[in-house]
Design a protein around this motif. Structure first.
Motif, short mmCIF file in Angstrom:
data_model
loop_
_atom_site.label_atom_id
_atom_site.label_comp_id
_atom_site.label_asym_id
_atom_site.label_seq_id
_atom_site.Cartn_x
_atom_site.Cartn_y
_atom_site.Cartn_z
N ARG A 85 0.84 -1.20 0.00
CA ARG A 85 0.00 0.00 0.00
C ARG A 85 0.87 1.25 0.00
O ARG A 85 0.41 2.34 0.31
N LYS A 86 2.17 1.05 -0.26
CA LYS A 86 3.16 2.13 -0.33
C LYS A 86 3.25 2.90 0.99
O LYS A 86 3.29 4.12 1.04
N ASP A 87 3.30 2.12 2.07
CA ASP A 87 3.33 2.67 3.43
C ASP A 87 4.44 1.99 4.23
O ASP A 87 4.47 0.77 4.34
N GLY A 88 5.36 2.80 4.76
CA GLY A 88 6.46 2.27 5.57
C GLY A 88 6.45 2.85 6.98
O GLY A 88 7.50 3.08 7.57
N SER A 89 5.26 3.08 7.53
CA SER A 89 5.13 3.77 8.81
C SER A 89 5.44 2.88 10.01
O SER A 89 5.21 1.67 9.98
N ILE A 90 5.92 3.53 11.08
CA ILE A 90 6.16 2.86 12.35
C ILE A 90 5.54 3.70 13.47
O ILE A 90 5.25 4.87 13.28
N VAL A 91 5.33 3.06 14.62
CA VAL A 91 4.84 3.76 15.81
C VAL A 91 5.90 3.59 16.90
O VAL A 91 6.45 2.50 17.08
N ILE A 92 6.18 4.67 17.61
CA ILE A 92 7.06 4.60 18.77
C ILE A 92 6.20 4.84 20.00
O ILE A 92 5.49 5.85 20.09
N HIS A 93 6.24 3.88 20.92
CA HIS A 93 5.45 3.95 22.14
C HIS A 93 6.29 4.49 23.29
O HIS A 93 7.51 4.47 23.26
#
Length: 111
Positions: A85-93
């Motif tokens: 989906r052309k998405d390379g996102s990450i979440v930092i908690h």
């Protein structure tokens, strides 16, 4: 002769803000005129504020996310992207003051 090179356009927000103890999504979207290959790789780098050194904190390759298991982001990072989906996102908690710095998303889509 050399093979032609095509570019990938990577988009990230210029600035992202979060509060200590909360979480933040680091968005990374990209566009390529080529189809997304199975060899696509996504790497996130972090350069702490005031530092000259950049370190790799996340890598996606061969369909698998590889999260840094020794650094300051150990057990605080979550892969939420989808390369198809052309998405390379990450979440930092559980944000900390030491997370202040520059995050860079690097995408490679070899033929």
């Amino acid at each position: 002769g050399p093979s032609p090179t095509l570019s990938i356009h990577v988009y990230t927000p210029r600035e992202v803000y979060g509060t200590v103890g909360s979480h933040v999504t680091l968005s990374c979207s990209f566009w390529s005129s080529e189809w997304i290959s199975e060899d696509i790789s996504i790497t996130w780098h972090f350069q702490a504020e005031g530092s000259r050194d950049s370190t790799s904190i996340f890598h996606y390759a061969k369909g698998q996310p590889y999260i840094d298991d020794v650094g300051t982001f150990k057990e605080r990072m979550e892969w939420v992207g989808n390369p198809y989906r052309k998405d390379g996102s990450i979440v930092i908690h559980n944000l900390d003051y030491t997370d202040n710095g520059t995050f860079t998303c690097d995408v490679k889509n070899p033929p």
